[in-house]
Design an enzyme around this catalytic site. Structure first.
Site, PDB file in Angstrom:
ATOM      1  N   GLY A  64      -6.790   5.195   4.878  1.00 50.13           N
ATOM      2  CA  GLY A  64      -8.087   5.860   4.894  1.00 50.13           C
ATOM      3  C   GLY A  64      -9.136   5.017   5.588  1.00 50.13           C
ATOM      4  N   LYS A 110      -8.042  -4.907  -2.220  1.00 48.02           N
ATOM      5  CA  LYS A 110      -8.334  -5.779  -1.089  1.00 48.02           C
ATOM      6  C   LYS A 110      -8.240  -7.229  -1.556  1.00 48.02           C
ATOM      7  CE  LYS A 110      -9.576  -2.429   1.786  1.00 48.02           C
ATOM      8  NZ  LYS A 110      -9.074  -2.221   3.136  1.00 48.02           N
ATOM      9  N   LYS A 166      -2.984   5.378  10.686  1.00 50.10           N
ATOM     10  CA  LYS A 166      -4.334   5.938  10.645  1.00 50.10           C
ATOM     11  C   LYS A 166      -4.533   6.714  11.937  1.00 50.10           C
ATOM     12  CE  LYS A 166      -6.515   2.453   7.716  1.00 50.10           C
ATOM     13  NZ  LYS A 166      -7.260   1.182   7.728  1.00 50.10           N
ATOM     14  N   ASP A 175      -4.159  -5.424   0.325  1.00 53.91           N
ATOM     15  CA  ASP A 175      -4.542  -5.304   1.741  1.00 53.91           C
ATOM     16  C   ASP A 175      -5.448  -6.473   2.100  1.00 53.91           C
ATOM     17  OD1 ASP A 175      -5.253  -4.588   4.297  1.00 53.91           O
ATOM     18  OD2 ASP A 175      -6.266  -2.716   3.737  1.00 53.91           O
ATOM     19  N   SER A 209      -7.767   3.053  -2.983  1.00 58.96           N
ATOM     20  CA  SER A 209      -8.053   1.751  -2.394  1.00 58.96           C
ATOM     21  C   SER A 209      -9.317   1.202  -3.039  1.00 58.96           C
ATOM     22  CB  SER A 209      -8.260   1.920  -0.888  1.00 58.96           C
ATOM     23  OG  SER A 209      -8.643   0.697  -0.311  1.00 58.96           O
ATOM     24  N   LYS A 234      -4.238   0.133  -4.554  1.00 57.93           N
ATOM     25  CA  LYS A 234      -4.338  -0.869  -3.486  1.00 57.93           C
ATOM     26  C   LYS A 234      -5.607  -1.663  -3.709  1.00 57.93           C
ATOM     27  CE  LYS A 234      -5.750  -0.425   1.321  1.00 57.93           C
ATOM     28  NZ  LYS A 234      -5.430   0.221   2.608  1.00 57.93           N
ATOM     29  N   GLU A 293      -0.515  -5.769   3.095  1.00 57.75           N
ATOM     30  CA  GLU A 293      -0.930  -5.119   4.329  1.00 57.75           C
ATOM     31  C   GLU A 293      -1.730  -6.076   5.201  1.00 57.75           C
ATOM     32  OE1 GLU A 293      -3.094  -1.544   3.501  1.00 57.75           O
ATOM     33  OE2 GLU A 293      -3.423  -1.104   5.611  1.00 57.75           O
ATOM     34  N   ASP A 328      -1.269  -2.514   9.770  1.00 54.35           N
ATOM     35  CA  ASP A 328      -2.334  -1.527   9.909  1.00 54.35           C
ATOM     36  C   ASP A 328      -3.027  -1.779  11.253  1.00 54.35           C
ATOM     37  OD1 ASP A 328      -4.771  -0.155   9.779  1.00 54.35           O
ATOM     38  OD2 ASP A 328      -5.360  -0.872   7.807  1.00 54.35           O
TER      39      ASP A 328
END
Ligand SMILES: [Mg+2]
Length: 376
Positions: free
Chosen positions: A291, A164, A263, A189, A136, A162, A214, A239
């Site tokens: 994570g 952001k 998670k 994400d 990530s 991944k 996400e 998420d």
């Protein structure tokens, strides 16, 4: 088994690199490490993933400490616990505060597995000997910086990238990534950075063959996500919106997502994580394990959970050295060719290094039945 002692520690660990999301930039990580001991002095370990500020969800390190000290620890102390699946039922009278519950429940799972002389992965019903991992990557200062990090990560063998995204750092950035890396497994994400009115922008992401987007919309939404999913070819992964198996059931039934990121801390522990996993099996949704900048103990729990069969997409559990100069476990979590070998020794399968833990501890409290008010 009976829990005789619980030790709470607050650790402060410096991150190797600042980590930025739409919530802000983190330079170090404060977190609670939970140790539970049985009558033989055997220890189980859990880690709270609550941050110092209530930005990911409403919990913080301080609210977790309060919940653990005043409610959750007294609820399990000296109770006969046959199986860790019973712990979430014991916690049921306490609403939410899932990260606090999960930290203590996780420690009890580790202790249980050690007493059974089996690995946590096996105790959970996991079957994999190794797990695939992705990475990530936070928002960077420039697209070139981001491309360099992706290049490094691909070279290191990470199976999925991944990134952001947030308004102003989305379609153009993803286009640049795809231009340089046409075939990598790529996902974005959003950490709730968009609104329903951004639907046209989100639809532009369909051309980049993303594995998923996400949590584009609000952290408490499942209704509007269903409206967006109907118009998107790219699967939505939820998420922040999923706190329980009930949330998952409702999201699946509304069509709010096609993938769920589990998670452990967000859903209140390993038992609830298993339930969500099993529900997703029934409905044909893949899951993966996200994570929360965990230190070694949390990382070990993620690895064990990911051995369940329906974790078919690479998770966020990168190598310890990606985030920490020195982790609190031995050996550290290492990644080879995008794979982590699942430990087979009892419990979480990694030894907690007490010297390192002591050096990083800024607060400690011991709870015993005899006094139940704590020694500081
Ligand atoms: Mg996320």
């Amino acid at each position: 088994m009976k829990i005789k002692n619980v030790i709470l520690r607050q650790l402060k660990m410096k991150l190797k690199f600042p980590f930025t999301t739409s919530f802000g930039t983190f330079l170090d990580k404060d977190f609670i490490l939970v140790e539970v001991q049985d009558e033989n002095g055997l220890s189980g370990w859990g880690e709270s993933v609550a941050f110092m500020s209530p930005l990911y969800n409403e919990e913080t390190l301080k609210t977790n400490w309060h919940l653990l000290e005043d409610f959750l620890i007294p609820m399990i102390m000296e109770k006969e616990i046959g199986h860790p699946d019973e712990v979430s039922a014991l916690f049921e009278p306490i609403r939410k505060n899932n990260m606090a519950k999960s930290a203590l429940e996780g420690a009890i799972w580790d202790l249980y597995a050690k007493r059974e002389n089996t690995s946590l992965a096996k105790a959970l019903g996991g079957t994999k000997q190794e797990i695939e991992v992705g990475i990530s990557i936070g928002i960077q200062n420039t697209v070139d910086d981001l491309l360099t990090i992706i290049d490094d990560s691909v070279t290191q063998g990470y199976r999925r990238i991944k990134v952001k995204i947030k308004p102003g750092w989305d379609v153009d950035v993803i286009r640049e990534i795809r231009r340089s890396f046409p075939s990598i497994q790529l996902m974005a994400d959003a950490n709730s950075a968009y609104r329903l009115s951004d639907i046209e922008l989100l639809k532009q992401l369909d051309e980049f063959d993303l594995m998923m987007i996400e949590q584009p919309l609000a952290s408490d939404d499942i209704v509007d996500h269903a409206l967006v999913q109907k118009q998107l070819a790219t699967p939505i992964c939820l998420d922040e919106s999923i706190h329980s198996v009930e949330d998952a059931r409702k999201a699946i039934s509304l069509g709010s997502c096609k993938i769920i990121n589990i998670k452990i801390g967000r859903v209140g522990g390993l038992t609830e994580s298993k339930r969500i996993h099993d529900l997703c099996v029934e409905h044909g949704l893949p899951v993966w394990c996200g994570g929360m900048l965990e230190a070694g103990v949390g990382r070990a729990h993620n690895i064990a959970l990911t051995t369940l069969a329906n974790f078919t997409m690479p998770g966020d559990t990168a190598a310890s050295s990606r985030y920490w100069e020195k982790d609190i476990i031995e050996p550290e979590v290492t990644v080879h060719d995008g794979l982590i070998t699942v430990p087979t020794t009892p419990g979480i399968g990694y030894e907690v290094n007490l010297d390192t833990v002591d050096n990083l501890t800024v607060r400690k409290q011991v709870f015993e039945k005899a006094t139940l008010t704590a020694r500081k």
